[in-house]
Scaffold this motif. Structure first.
Motif, short mmCIF file in Angstrom:
data_model
loop_
_atom_site.label_atom_id
_atom_site.label_comp_id
_atom_site.label_asym_id
_atom_site.label_seq_id
_atom_site.Cartn_x
_atom_site.Cartn_y
_atom_site.Cartn_z
N LEU A 66 16.36 -36.51 43.69
CA LEU A 66 16.81 -35.61 45.16
C LEU A 66 15.77 -36.70 46.12
O LEU A 66 15.88 -36.48 46.89
N PRO A 69 18.58 -39.14 48.81
CA PRO A 69 19.83 -38.33 48.90
C PRO A 69 21.24 -39.96 49.99
O PRO A 69 22.20 -39.62 49.50
N ALA A 94 23.79 -31.97 48.05
CA ALA A 94 22.75 -32.23 48.58
C ALA A 94 23.74 -33.42 49.49
O ALA A 94 23.20 -33.48 50.79
N GLY A 99 21.42 -27.03 50.39
CA GLY A 99 19.69 -26.70 49.97
C GLY A 99 19.82 -25.60 48.53
O GLY A 99 20.81 -25.67 48.46
#
Length: 188
Positions: A66, A69, A94, A99
C-alpha cells in the motif's frame, strides 16, 4: 494466461506458500495458465500479455504494497477480469481512489450475497475465512456484492470485470476461483 500477483513483503517469502501457492494451484486445476510475479517486478509485457489477473492476499500485518499505490494504477485501464483477494482487494480499491476503514475479522465468518452476480450465482450466503484488519470503502464505480455483519466482503466494478474479495477463497471457497477462470477465458 492469468497474471498472479504476489503482494507479500518480498518475493518467495514464507507467506508466498500460504497466500499465493494455493491460488496458483486452484487456477491450474481449473484449466488456467497462471504466471506468478511479485508486485515489484510486474512489467508492462506481463500486463499486456495477461488475459486476467489475481492479486493475492498477504499476512495480517503485511501491508507494504500500500506504500506504492502507483504500481497498481494499471488496474484502472485493465479491461480484463481481475480478482483481488483480501490485500488484493485493498490494492484494487486504492487504484480507484477507495479508502479503508478499521474492521478486524479473523476466522470463519458468515457472509451474505446482497447483489446478483455470476461469481456468486445460486448463493444467498456462505461461511468464509477472514484474515484482515481493514475493509474497503466502496470506491466510485463499484458496487457491494457480499457483506458480513461488520463490513463489505466483495465488490465489483459497475462496467469492468474487476472484483475484490475481503475473504480468502483459497482457504474454504475455492469454487470462487473456479468460477473466475471461465470469466477470463471468455475475454480472449
Amino acid at each position: 494466461m492469468i497474471l498472479v500477483i504476489d503482494l507479500c513483503y518480498r518475493g518467495n517469502s514464507l507467506s508466498h506458500a500460504e497466500f499465493v501457492g494455493p491460488v496458483e494451484r486452484y487456477l491450474r486445476e481449473a484449466g488456467a495458465e497462471p504466471i506468478v510475479r511479485h508486485y515489484t517486478t510486474v512489467s508492462a509485457p506481463d500486463i499486456e500479455g495477461a488475459d486476467g489477473a489475481v492479486l493475492c492476499g498477504t499476512a495480517l500485518k503485511d501491508t507494504g504494497f500500500l506504500d506504492h499505490p502507483d504500481i497498481f494504477r494499471w488496474l484502472s485501464t485493465f479491461a480484463r477480469p481481475v480478482l483481488g483477494i483480501s490485500s488484493g482487494m485493498l490494492a484494487l480499491a486504492a487504484a480507484f481512489g477507495g479508502g479503508t476503514v478499521p474492521c478486524c475479522e479473523i476466522g470463519m465468518v458468515d457472509i451474505r450475497v446482497v447483489a446478483p452476480d455470476p461469481l456468486f450465482a445460486g448463493m444467498t450466503g456462505f461461511p468464509a475465512y477472514e484474515l484482515h484488519e481493514h475493509a474497503v470503502e466502496t470506491p466510485t464505480g463499484f458496487i457491494p456484492l457480499v457483506v458480513s455483519d461488520r463490513c463489505i466482503q466483495a465488490i465489483r466494478h459497475r462496467s469492468l470485470p474487476l472484483y475484490g474479495l475481503s475473504f480468502h477463497p483459497e482457504v474454504r471457497n475455492e469454487w470462487i476461483i473456479e468460477r473466475f477462470v471461465p470469466m477470463v477465458k471468455r475475454t480472449h
